[in-house]
Design a protein around this motif. Structure first.
Motif: not given
Length: 299
Positions: A262-272
């Motif tokens: 989830t943390d990784d997905e959050i980081a990706e979502a923040e970048e997007a």
């Protein structure tokens, strides 16, 4: 019948310990015409060594026993009156007195050829202490019909049914018996009288010891069952708890992995999101430039 049985019990429990069983069986046979009395005699249980020592003391040294019981009565009265000072003094006196009387009891028993071990002496002292703390325990001691030692705390009702030979013992007082000391110069007359039933009595005594040992074994086994069952339940509970802990650890590990993902997905979502916001800003700027260019053409 109860009076007769108490008198016979008084005689039996005043005998040397090894003589109890053969004498009891002989008396039961002697009174066989009265079946109820004979059955009552036969049902009299042999005293433990500690109980026998207390019974012996009651008959041989009643003055010391009465002193113990008198201090006990005063102790109970002080406790009821909440007299702290007197209670402290009597408690100290109680300890000194029970220790002294126990020593005397051991000496008296030794005179009868019975060696009192430390364990038995502790039971004797506990019984004397109980007689001080509890009025019914005092009656039981005074009866001289104890079959087992007594342990009382002074709190709550004390069940003495297994400690005395007969229910009527609590209202009975043992017959005192003095020790006859022969004159130093007297020449004892010795008579050897063969007992025609000696073998039968010996077998009966041996049978009694076997029965008592079997009873003691059954009681010990019964007492051991409860701790064993408790241990088995605790071991089963331990296994259950360990299984639950393992399951929780597995779930925690799974949640930790899901958290990392989830943390990784959050980081990706923040970048997007940042890229999208940057594209929006660029589009807004392009729109503004296009509008300004169009406006210049109108002029």
């Amino acid at each position: 019948m109860e009076t007769a049985l108490l008198e016979i019990a008084d005689e039996l429990y005043g005998l040397p310990l090894p003589d109890f069983t053969p004498s009891r069986d002989a008396l039961a046979k002697e009174h066989k015409a009265d079946k109820e009395l004979a059955a009552g005699i036969k049902g009299l249980k042999k005293a433990s060594v500690a109980a026998w020592v207390v019974n012996l003391l009651v008959r041989r040294d009643p003055e010391q026993v009465e002193q113990v019981l008198t201090v006990g009565a005063a102790l109970r009265e002080a406790a009821a009156d909440l007299d702290a000072a007197q209670l402290r003094e009597l408690t100290k006196q109680r300890r000194q007195l029970t220790a002294a009387v126990t020593t005397s009891a051991r000496r008296t028993a030794r005179g009868e050829g019975v060696k009192v071990t430390e364990s038995v002496a502790e039971q004797v002292e506990a019984t004397l202490t109980s007689a001080m703390l509890d009025a019914d325990a005092a009656k039981a001691v005074r009866s001289g019909l104890l079959v087992s030692p007594i342990v009382a705390t002074g709190v709550g009702e004390l069940d003495l049914s297994a400690a005395v030979a007969l229910p009527g013992a609590l209202g009975f007082e043992a017959t005192t018996r003095s020790v006859t000391v022969p004159e130093p110069t007297a020449r004892p007359q010795l008579h050897v009288v063969p007992d025609p039933e000696a073998d039968k009595k010996a077998r009966a005594a041996a049978d009694e010891r076997v029965r008592e040992a079997e009873t003691a074994l059954e009681e010990a086994q019964a007492a051991a069952r409860a701790p064993a069952e408790t241990l088995a339940e605790l071991e089963a509970r331990t296994l259950q708890l360990q299984a639950e802990i393992d399951e929780l650890r597995t779930r925690i590990a799974e949640h930790e992995r899901a958290l990392e993902e989830t943390d990784d997905e959050i980081a990706e979502a923040e970048e997007a999101r940042d890229e999208a916001e940057e594209a929006v800003a660029e589009a807004e700027n392009a729109l503004e430039d296009a509008r300004r260019a169009r406006a210049r053409l109108d002029r």
